[in-house]
Design a protein around this motif. Structure first.
Motif, short mmCIF file in Angstrom:
data_model
loop_
_atom_site.label_atom_id
_atom_site.label_comp_id
_atom_site.label_asym_id
_atom_site.label_seq_id
_atom_site.Cartn_x
_atom_site.Cartn_y
_atom_site.Cartn_z
N PRO A 4 1.06 -1.61 -0.02
CA PRO A 4 -0.11 -0.52 -0.19
C PRO A 4 0.77 1.67 -0.17
O PRO A 4 1.79 0.95 0.68
N TYR A 5 0.49 2.50 -0.55
CA TYR A 5 0.85 3.57 -1.35
C TYR A 5 0.46 4.17 -1.14
O TYR A 5 -0.03 4.89 -0.48
N SER A 6 0.16 4.61 -2.52
CA SER A 6 -0.67 6.01 -3.08
C SER A 6 -1.49 5.48 -2.55
O SER A 6 -1.98 6.78 -2.40
N LYS A 7 -2.63 4.95 -2.08
CA LYS A 7 -4.00 5.29 -1.21
C LYS A 7 -4.07 5.20 0.25
O LYS A 7 -5.27 5.76 0.75
N ILE A 8 -2.35 5.51 0.33
CA ILE A 8 -2.90 6.24 1.70
C ILE A 8 -3.40 7.22 2.42
O ILE A 8 -2.27 7.86 1.67
N THR A 9 -3.61 7.86 2.51
CA THR A 9 -4.10 8.82 3.09
C THR A 9 -4.51 9.08 4.46
O THR A 9 -4.73 8.83 6.27
N THR A 10 -3.80 10.21 5.02
CA THR A 10 -3.06 10.81 5.69
C THR A 10 -5.14 11.17 6.93
O THR A 10 -5.45 12.07 6.43
N GLY A 11 -5.31 10.96 7.97
CA GLY A 11 -6.25 10.97 8.68
C GLY A 11 -7.44 10.16 7.82
O GLY A 11 -8.60 9.92 8.20
N ALA A 12 -7.29 9.10 7.54
CA ALA A 12 -7.97 8.11 6.85
C ALA A 12 -8.90 7.04 7.64
O ALA A 12 -8.23 6.89 8.52
N GLN A 13 -9.74 7.02 7.45
CA GLN A 13 -10.57 6.83 8.41
C GLN A 13 -11.21 4.30 7.82
O GLN A 13 -11.26 3.67 8.97
N ASP A 14 -10.79 4.67 6.77
CA ASP A 14 -10.52 3.16 6.43
C ASP A 14 -8.94 2.30 6.48
O ASP A 14 -7.98 2.89 6.35
N ILE A 15 -9.37 1.35 7.46
CA ILE A 15 -8.48 0.33 7.52
C ILE A 15 -7.32 -0.13 6.70
O ILE A 15 -6.84 -1.19 7.19
N SER A 16 -8.99 -0.34 5.97
CA SER A 16 -8.85 -2.10 4.36
C SER A 16 -7.77 -0.85 3.25
O SER A 16 -8.98 -0.48 2.49
#
Length: 535
Positions: free
Chosen positions: A157-169
């Protein structure tokens, strides 16, 4: 160890906590008064801790984490270090590691959670200041940390990791997607740092906030990653490599510009601590980890003056510098293992991320092997790489070394008479030969790059997989404990994903990555996308 989903919980918490932190003045004042702590707000202290956190995700200050990622994985796979703790029965070097040996890059709370939690803090602070500088620096560090992880496993995972993300998948990126994202992030940071004035940032233990040096490091990292994919996507590799060389921000060209993390003062360098775990009484060479026979054999044959700067002398009477062979039945540490050369590192030494010598060798290979426009001749760049390495270690004799057209790597003779190898690993000498074949030119460049990149094991492992060089000592018949699955010469091509990743929260995405990007095979024999050389 923690499941990787822990990263995203931490990012969310960090994002919420930032809302309550006070805003400060311009970045030029951040930590610019290290002896006046009363002048610093809570935001300044938080930013200082955040810089330590993101930097520690590249090569961790946590001893146990670094031991697994660099002394037991990258170091042995790169041919620099050998496991010398005979109590270990399942190791990466023996090709039979357990999950808790191979999962650290993705499952440890000291790497990805530490990186993304603190990256979120820096980005938020940068946005509040209205100045992109610190976020640009943190983005470069993020690429430096994450490419080591994708070099180990492949798709992550890299490009779809966003800071403050609620989705842990989080979905995994394919390797082509990853490298395009790395290049985009580096280009954005280079653009944002270009033309910025220097300011003192005590929290930055690499370049103290110098945007010019950070931009050069980003550009040099871009060149490293461009060469990484040269056999998989030559067109993109050439575009990125030539952009890096021709960029007005420049590259790392002197040792004063080396990317080194100068974090260690009261805290001891973790390479020093981990290599000396379980050191026998009165022994100076170390404990759990010693120098590998691969690197000492090459350097002994070349009569390399840098040996005294790299290795602790052995306890064997007949050989001053002799490494322990990797992939063997490990001898008893207290009686035999202790006698092999150790790793010469001091408690307060910084950790090197990238040096000027590597940059010169990257350019030499780009020009000599792939025909890229690297701004100089392969010979000049190759010789520059060696000169820079000698200068880095303050060693004399470089001109004599450069002109050596006789000596080749030595034959490995094990003083214990148990694990000798009967022939030299290469017939390549040091002196540049413009009339050599392209293949020999590449071997010559990578050998010297490998020697110059001492202790950067994960980078050396990537180069070995990508090019086939330098030739290394194979695992012995008894030392290869993979039941015939892993080739004794080629060694592992990647590490399997952590078993934790197959849990219910991210299981569908890791399974998808294995099926779609790794041809359904999540094991050590599966080649990564960029491991594409055909001969």
């Amino acid at each position: 160890m923690h499941k990787m989903s822990y990263i995203f919980r931490l990012i969310t918490v960090a994002g919420l906590s930032l809302a309550s932190v006070a805003c400060t003045g311009g970045f030029k004042e951040i930590n610019s008064h290290p002896y006046q702590p009363d002048d610093l707000s809570a935001d300044d202290y938080l930013l200082g801790a955040a810089f330590a956190g993101v930097s520690g995700a590249v090569m961790s200050a946590d001893v146990n984490t670094l031991q697994f990622t660099d002394l037991l994985l990258g170091g042995p796979m790169g041919g620099y270090f050998a496991d010398s703790q005979n109590g270990w029965g399942a190791t990466i070097s023996n090709f039979n590691p357990t999950n808790n040996w191979t999962n650290v890059f993705m499952s440890s709370d000291k790497v990805m959670p530490e990186l993304y939690t603190n990256y979120a803090i820096i980005v938020a602070s940068s946005e509040r200041q209205g100045d992109p500088t610190t976020a640009a620096i943190a983005r470069i560090i993020k690429v430096a940390a994450m490419h080591r992880i994708s070099d180990t496993y492949g798709p992550i995972p890299y490009s779809k990791i966003t800071t403050g993300a609620q989705d842990i998948s989080i979905p995994y990126d394919s390797e082509p997607e990853l490298f395009k994202a790395y290049f985009a992030d580096l280009d954005q940071s280079i653009k944002e740092l270009a033309g910025k004035d220097y300011y003192y940032l005590a929290a930055d233990k690499v370049y103290s906030g110098d945007p010019v040096k950070w931009a050069k490091f980003a550009n040099s990292l871009k060149l490293r990653l461009a060469m990484r994919i040269a056999y998989a996507d030559k067109e993109l590799a050439q575009k990125m490599a030539e952009e890096a060389v021709k960029s007005p921000v420049g590259l790392i060209t002197s040792n004063s510009e080396n990317a080194t993390w100068k974090y260690f003062g009261a805290t001891k360098n973790p390479y020093y601590v981990a290599s000396r775990y379980n050191t026998p009484a009165g022994c100076l060479t170390g404990g759990d980890t010693h120098a590998a026979a691969d690197i000492t054999t090459y350097m002994n044959g070349y009569k390399d003056p840098r040996r005294a700067a790299y290795f602790v002398p052995s306890e064997w009477d007949e050989q001053e510098y002799v490494g322990l062979r990797r992939g063997i039945i490990i001898p008893d540490l207290s009686t035999t293992g202790r006698k092999y050369s150790g790793i010469l590192v001091k408690e307060t030494d910084p950790i090197t991320w990238m040096n000027a010598s590597e940059v010169a060798f990257l350019r030499a290979e780009g020009a000599a092997v792939f025909g890229f426009d690297m701004g100089d001749t392969p010979e000049n760049l190759y010789n520059t790489g060696i000169r820079l390495s000698f200068d880095q270690y303050k060693v004399d004799g470089v001109e004599e070394y450069l002109n050596d057209e006789e000596n080749i790597p030595a034959t490995y003779k094990d003083p214990a008479n148990t694990n000798s190898y009967g022939e030299p690993l290469s017939d390549v000498t040091v002196k540049w030969d413009e009339n050599a074949t392209t293949e020999k030119k590449q071997e010559r460049i990578i050998i010297q790059k490998w020697i110059a990149n001492w202790m950067l094991g994960n980078e050396a492992w990537a180069d070995f997989r990508r090019t086939g060089y330098p030739h290394r000592l194979p695992a012995t018949e008894k030392g290869n404990k993979s039941s015939g699955k892993v080739d004794s010469f080629a060694g592992p091509r990647r590490m399997p994903y952590p078993q934790e990743e197959y849990g219910k929260e991210n299981g569908k995405y890791v399974t998808q990555a294995v099926n779609d990007y790794l041809k359904g095979s999540d094991d050590m024999t599966t080649k990564l996308w960029w491991d594409a050389k055909t001969k």
